[in-house]
Design an enzyme around this catalytic site. Structure first.
Site, PDB file in Angstrom:
ATOM      1  N   ASP A 125    -144.705 -83.728  70.473  1.00 10.23           N
ATOM      2  CA  ASP A 125    -144.736 -82.368  71.029  1.00 10.23           C
ATOM      3  C   ASP A 125    -145.944 -81.621  70.469  1.00 10.23           C
ATOM      4  O   ASP A 125    -146.177 -81.614  69.262  1.00 10.23           O
ATOM      5  CB  ASP A 125    -143.452 -81.616  70.688  1.00 10.23           C
ATOM      6  N   HIS A 132    -149.036 -68.474  72.380  1.00  9.16           N
ATOM      7  CA  HIS A 132    -147.806 -68.831  71.670  1.00  9.16           C
ATOM      8  C   HIS A 132    -148.083 -69.021  70.180  1.00  9.16           C
ATOM      9  O   HIS A 132    -147.364 -68.475  69.328  1.00  9.16           O
ATOM     10  CB  HIS A 132    -147.202 -70.110  72.262  1.00  9.16           C
ATOM     11  N   ARG A 141    -145.799 -65.639  59.735  1.00 10.17           N
ATOM     12  CA  ARG A 141    -146.734 -65.455  58.605  1.00 10.17           C
ATOM     13  C   ARG A 141    -147.473 -64.128  58.800  1.00 10.17           C
ATOM     14  O   ARG A 141    -148.673 -64.098  59.049  1.00 10.17           O
ATOM     15  CB  ARG A 141    -147.749 -66.611  58.563  1.00 10.17           C
ATOM     16  N   GLU A 197    -137.937 -73.481  74.370  1.00 10.92           N
ATOM     17  CA  GLU A 197    -139.392 -73.520  74.489  1.00 10.92           C
ATOM     18  C   GLU A 197    -139.694 -74.038  75.889  1.00 10.92           C
ATOM     19  O   GLU A 197    -139.380 -75.192  76.216  1.00 10.92           O
ATOM     20  CB  GLU A 197    -140.023 -74.409  73.411  1.00 10.92           C
ATOM     21  N   GLU A 199    -141.930 -75.617  78.432  1.00 15.89           N
ATOM     22  CA  GLU A 199    -143.113 -76.466  78.323  1.00 15.89           C
ATOM     23  C   GLU A 199    -143.249 -77.312  79.595  1.00 15.89           C
ATOM     24  O   GLU A 199    -142.352 -77.369  80.425  1.00 15.89           O
ATOM     25  CB  GLU A 199    -142.988 -77.418  77.117  1.00 15.89           C
ATOM     26  N   ASP A 231    -137.867 -77.596  75.102  1.00 10.72           N
ATOM     27  CA  ASP A 231    -137.812 -78.124  73.735  1.00 10.72           C
ATOM     28  C   ASP A 231    -136.963 -77.169  72.893  1.00 10.72           C
ATOM     29  O   ASP A 231    -137.478 -76.309  72.187  1.00 10.72           O
ATOM     30  CB  ASP A 231    -139.248 -78.228  73.202  1.00 10.72           C
ATOM     31  N   GLN A 238    -135.551 -74.375  61.466  1.00  9.11           N
ATOM     32  CA  GLN A 238    -137.001 -74.622  61.487  1.00  9.11           C
ATOM     33  C   GLN A 238    -137.706 -73.864  60.364  1.00  9.11           C
ATOM     34  O   GLN A 238    -138.549 -74.414  59.651  1.00  9.11           O
ATOM     35  CB  GLN A 238    -137.575 -74.193  62.843  1.00  9.11           C
TER      36      GLN A 238
END
Ligand code: MN
Length: 411
Positions: A125, A132, A141, A197, A199, A231, A238
């Site tokens: 992936d 994104h 972050r 997700e 995709e 996904d 995570q």
């Protein structure tokens, strides 16, 4: 009796006309082995049956559709056979003399159960959307540059789990795992931040035992087709597991593909220039003189009966040939059935985001469910549906159909 109408005249439909012709695998009767089929309109056409009544394929092409449950044999056969089969189908579907044979091989898609169209080999992936990656970087972050220094030099990716790629319609059970807790030790339990997700997934054919597939070879020889891809991601699991390696268990519990594999050739009219490159790319990724392989695919995200976002694949920074070239440049082999996801598709606008984490700004701005309740991440019982389409030749549309699944409670 001769028929003056072609199969396209009688069966073709907007989105699933002769320009598309996606492949699939269906159970025509319960408890039988599935059969490889092609879709025209709302009909699944049994390829083995069609070949047996009409003939005209080379023996190698015939072997890929005769008594085959999936497209696995077709994936192994390579581009010349893929082209032969597509040309043969196009001829048959547009020639009135074959209409009766097509009708005899056709079953309504509402009368069949879909099976996994191919055996998933290795699954990777990617993380190819700049919007994104930037949105997620800001949320996870907040005190750093959102994009890491490597992001514009290579398509960032991780190796995923092939055995839990499921076909559309398969329910997804909420995963359990280790969740971070504020000012306390982590806890174990059901994910509280189950996300999607949106995709595009790419299916690889042919083989390259020594790897080193170039951009041109990827497009010419190895990209067989594309599907919608969800996904599923557990953001709490995570967040705790993915430093410094991963993600792993936050993703490996389930991923969902749409049932119909849109052939790579069907996307020719959807090809667009990818975004301009800010950094010079190393030669194996440099597409400045290559054919453009951005794709103008639009992916709608629906939660229950609400349309929450439309993600534009045309904004993806890295192209499918670049992803395949990157994953083989070190000598890693590819085999028929290998599969890769593009990474979450997010456009620049708020209504173009491909994950709930981005839509809700990390849970700060909830969505309103059809029941009237607020939600930031998925609740048990919610159904997520992706719908995709791309421009085809002329005024036609290439439909990807649906990629749907309902969330089951954790065990
Ligand atoms: Mn992903």
């Amino acid at each position: 009796m001769t028929n003056k109408f072609t199969a396209v005249d009688l069966l073709g439909k907007h989105g699933f006309g002769v320009e598309n012709l996606p492949y699939g695998s269906v159970y025509i009767e319960e408890n039988t082995v599935p059969r490889v089929v092609v879709r025209l309109g709302d009909h699944a056409i049994d390829l083995g049956f069609l070949e047996s009544t009409i003939g005209g394929l080379s023996s190698k092409a015939k072997d890929t559709v005769t008594d085959q449950p999936t497209i696995d044999a077709l994936l192994a056969a390579g581009r010349p056979i893929w082209s032969e089969l597509r040309n043969w189908l196009t001829h048959i579907f547009t020639n009135p003399s074959h209409t009766a044979a097509v009708k005899a091989a056709a079953t309504s898609v509402s009368d069949v159960n879909m099976a996994m169209p191919f055996t998933v080999g290795d699954y990777v992936d990617f993380y190819a959307s700049e919007n994104h990656a930037t949105n997620i970087g800001r949320i996870l972050r907040p005190n750093e540059e959102p994009l890491k220094p490597n992001w514009k030099h290579l398509p960032v990716s991780y190796h995923g789990r092939a055995s839990t790629v499921f076909i559309s319609g398969t329910p997804v059970r909420r995963p359990k795992g280790i969740r971070p807790e504020k000012d306390a030790n982590p806890s174990f339990g059901p994910s509280r931040k189950l996300d999607i997700e949106a995709e595009i997934g790419f299916i690889v054919g042919g083989s390259a035992p020594q790897g080193e597939v170039s951009l041109a070879e990827a497009a010419e020889n190895h990209l067989f087709g594309a599907v919608l891809f969800n996904d599923w991601s557990a953001r709490d699991i995570q967040a705790f597991e993915f430093v410094p390696l991963g993600p792993n268990l936050s993703k490996s519990f389930a991923s969902t593909i749409s049932a119909w594999v849109v052939p790579w050739e069907a996307l020719d009219a959807a090809r667009v220039m990818p975004p301009s490159r800010d950094k010079a790319l190393l030669p194996y990724l440099d597409d400045s003189d290559a054919d453009p392989y951005g794709l103008d695919i639009s992916v709608e995200i629906h939660i229950d009966d609400q349309h929450v976002s439309t993600a534009p694949y045309s904004t993806m920074y890295w192209t499918a040939p670049q992803m395949l070239a990157h994953m083989t440049v070190n000598g890693a082999a590819i085999r028929p059935g290998d599969f890769f996801g593009s990474g979450t598709i997010s456009g620049s606008e708020p209504n173009q985001r491909g994950s709930l984490m981005e839509m809700t700004l990390g849970g700060k701005v909830p969505l309103i469910a059809s029941t009237g309740e607020n939600f930031s991440y998925l609740r048990d019982g919610q159904q997520v549906t992706l719908r995709g389409s791309a421009p085809g030749p002329g005024e036609s549309i290439i439909s990807f159909g649906e990629c749907t699944a309902t969330v089951l409670p954790a065990t």
